[in-house]
Motif scaffolding. Structure first.
Motif, PDB file in Angstrom:
ATOM      1  N   ARG A   1      -4.583  32.788 -16.722  1.00 17.97           N
ATOM      2  CA  ARG A   1      -3.798  31.565 -16.946  1.00 17.97           C
ATOM      3  C   ARG A   1      -4.424  30.366 -16.247  1.00 17.97           C
ATOM      4  O   ARG A   1      -4.517  29.266 -16.807  1.00 17.97           O
ATOM      5  CB  ARG A   1      -2.360  31.768 -16.472  1.00 17.97           C
ATOM      6  N   ASN A   2      -4.880  30.575 -15.022  1.00 22.20           N
ATOM      7  CA  ASN A   2      -5.505  29.466 -14.289  1.00 22.20           C
ATOM      8  C   ASN A   2      -6.792  29.019 -14.964  1.00 22.20           C
ATOM      9  O   ASN A   2      -7.088  27.815 -15.029  1.00 22.20           O
ATOM     10  CB  ASN A   2      -5.784  29.890 -12.847  1.00 22.20           C
ATOM     11  N   ARG A   3      -7.565  29.981 -15.440  1.00 20.38           N
ATOM     12  CA  ARG A   3      -8.812  29.641 -16.121  1.00 20.38           C
ATOM     13  C   ARG A   3      -8.546  28.860 -17.404  1.00 20.38           C
ATOM     14  O   ARG A   3      -9.261  27.911 -17.734  1.00 20.38           O
ATOM     15  CB  ARG A   3      -9.602  30.916 -16.430  1.00 20.38           C
ATOM     16  N   ILE A   4      -7.512  29.250 -18.137  1.00 15.41           N
ATOM     17  CA  ILE A   4      -7.165  28.542 -19.366  1.00 15.41           C
ATOM     18  C   ILE A   4      -6.793  27.099 -19.063  1.00 15.41           C
ATOM     19  O   ILE A   4      -7.218  26.172 -19.759  1.00 15.41           O
ATOM     20  CB  ILE A   4      -6.009  29.277 -20.078  1.00 15.41           C
ATOM     21  N   ARG A   5      -6.008  26.887 -18.015  1.00 17.75           N
ATOM     22  CA  ARG A   5      -5.641  25.515 -17.635  1.00 17.75           C
ATOM     23  C   ARG A   5      -6.892  24.704 -17.291  1.00 17.75           C
ATOM     24  O   ARG A   5      -7.019  23.542 -17.677  1.00 17.75           O
ATOM     25  CB  ARG A   5      -4.675  25.538 -16.451  1.00 17.75           C
ATOM     26  N   GLU A   6      -7.808  25.319 -16.539  1.00 16.26           N
ATOM     27  CA  GLU A   6      -9.054  24.629 -16.174  1.00 16.26           C
ATOM     28  C   GLU A   6      -9.841  24.214 -17.410  1.00 16.26           C
ATOM     29  O   GLU A   6     -10.330  23.079 -17.506  1.00 16.26           O
ATOM     30  CB  GLU A   6      -9.926  25.537 -15.300  1.00 16.26           C
ATOM     31  N   MET A   7      -9.966  25.142 -18.353  1.00 15.97           N
ATOM     32  CA  MET A   7     -10.776  24.862 -19.535  1.00 15.97           C
ATOM     33  C   MET A   7     -10.103  23.844 -20.449  1.00 15.97           C
ATOM     34  O   MET A   7     -10.780  23.004 -21.059  1.00 15.97           O
ATOM     35  CB  MET A   7     -11.064  26.148 -20.309  1.00 15.97           C
ATOM     36  N   LEU A   8      -8.786  23.880 -20.561  1.00 15.99           N
ATOM     37  CA  LEU A   8      -8.103  22.862 -21.370  1.00 15.99           C
ATOM     38  C   LEU A   8      -8.312  21.474 -20.757  1.00 15.99           C
ATOM     39  O   LEU A   8      -8.471  20.486 -21.486  1.00 15.99           O
ATOM     40  CB  LEU A   8      -6.610  23.188 -21.495  1.00 15.99           C
ATOM     41  N   ALA A   9      -8.332  21.405 -19.439  1.00 15.00           N
ATOM     42  CA  ALA A   9      -8.634  20.123 -18.793  1.00 15.00           C
ATOM     43  C   ALA A   9     -10.071  19.705 -19.077  1.00 15.00           C
ATOM     44  O   ALA A   9     -10.350  18.522 -19.302  1.00 15.00           O
ATOM     45  CB  ALA A   9      -8.394  20.238 -17.291  1.00 15.00           C
ATOM     46  N   GLU A  10     -10.995  20.676 -19.099  1.00 13.27           N
ATOM     47  CA  GLU A  10     -12.405  20.347 -19.367  1.00 13.27           C
ATOM     48  C   GLU A  10     -12.616  19.810 -20.775  1.00 13.27           C
ATOM     49  O   GLU A  10     -13.552  19.037 -21.014  1.00 13.27           O
ATOM     50  CB  GLU A  10     -13.290  21.584 -19.150  1.00 13.27           C
ATOM     51  N   VAL A  11     -11.771  20.222 -21.728  1.00 13.69           N
ATOM     52  CA  VAL A  11     -11.903  19.711 -23.095  1.00 13.69           C
ATOM     53  C   VAL A  11     -10.992  18.502 -23.327  1.00 13.69           C
ATOM     54  O   VAL A  11     -10.702  18.127 -24.452  1.00 13.69           O
ATOM     55  CB  VAL A  11     -11.643  20.805 -24.158  1.00 13.69           C
TER      56      VAL A  11
END
Length: 295
Positions: free
Chosen positions: A129-139
């Protein structure tokens, strides 16, 4: 000291239909670590078929009969089915062409993005879940928690494609197959998505096999190019060399057929009949040679 192996090495890849017709004709190409390699050609050239052969998802009617595919020096043909799936799942990812059909309409975005991290890579749910949040912020998605809880139909086409890009980069794969990832988007969003993929590729150092029919995209995003026609490689070159001095008549014809946005009044130049006749002869000669070699 041994040279670092190619991220992806395809050699002599041949695939056929039940009637014996070849849809891939002894295709060979290499993608270096951290490189964007464009696979270009018109519709039906075999671009997506190469990506499907790599990922092990060829249509039931298509059968690989020759050639090898290696990921970072590991020959996929030497692995059993389960080991091959594990290797592909751990080291590769896909950015598909149509984000609406690629996402399950009955599931929320968050679980769809985390499936690969939890089920294939074995990450704990909280880490995923944390990784998904990070990647959504990156895009550049501003409200990641809202998107995680949304269904695909609640997002725009551009946001759905950003979700798929974030999911592809999330597990830090060595290689991403980008299968015409801007085709279903309007021109303005296409530019944003291409810039986003290029930025993420540089940040993460990921190799990309970028499937496209658009030479303008090839010029912007890739370092090397393979040009295909009817499942056959007609030219391979570094991108600057290909555009400066294209060697094959078909490559030159594709460039002449590309719209010039700096000159909107110019007329389109279709690929000429002489070039098509030359290509047909090349394909026929290649097929005849292959049939002789295989009895």
């Amino acid at each position: 000291m041994n040279a670092r192996p190619s991220c992806l090495s395809i050699s002599g890849l041949t695939a056929i239909l039940p009637n014996g017709s070849r849809v891939l004709r002894s295709v060979s190409l290499d993608v270096k670590p951290g490189e964007v390699h464009a696979l270009v050609g018109e519709s039906g050239a075999g671009k997506s078929m190469i990506g499907k052969a790599l990922l092990g998802v060829l249509p039931p009617s298509v059968r690989q009969v020759e050639g090898s595919i290696a990921l970072e020096g590991t020959e996929l043909e030497t692995l059993g089915a389960a080991a091959r799936r594990r290797l592909i799942g751990a080291r590769t990812a896909l950015i598909p062409q149509d984000p609406l059909t690629a996402l399950n309409p009955s599931r929320r975005i968050g679980p769809q993005m985390s499936d690969r991290l939890t089920h294939i890579l074995g990450w704990p749910a909280e880490r995923a879940r944390n990784r998904i949040r990070e990647m959504l912020a990156e895009v550049h998605i501003r409200e990641p928690d809202r998107v995680i809880a949304a269904y695909p139909h609640e997002l725009s086409g551009g946001m759905r494609q950003r979700v798929l890009i974030a999911a592809a980069f999330a597990a830090e794969p060595r290689l991403i197959v980008a299968d015409e990832p801007t085709t279903a988007l309007d021109v303005t969003v296409q530019k944003q998505i291409l810039r986003l993929i290029a930025d993420l590729q540089r940040q993460h150092g990921t190799a990309i096999l970028f499937v496209t029919h658009d030479l303008g995209v090839v010029a912007k995003i890739s370092q090397s190019v393979t040009v295909l026609y009817a499942g056959m490689v007609v030219e391979r070159a570094p991108t600057p060399a290909l555009f400066a001095t294209p060697q094959h008549a078909y490559t030159r014809a594709l460039m002449a057929a590309t719209p010039r946005y700096t000159d909107p009044a110019s007329s389109l130049q279709p690929v000429g009949s002489a070039v098509l006749a030359e290509l047909a002869l090349e394909v026929q000669n290649a097929d005849n040679e292959w049939k002789r070699a295989h009895g």
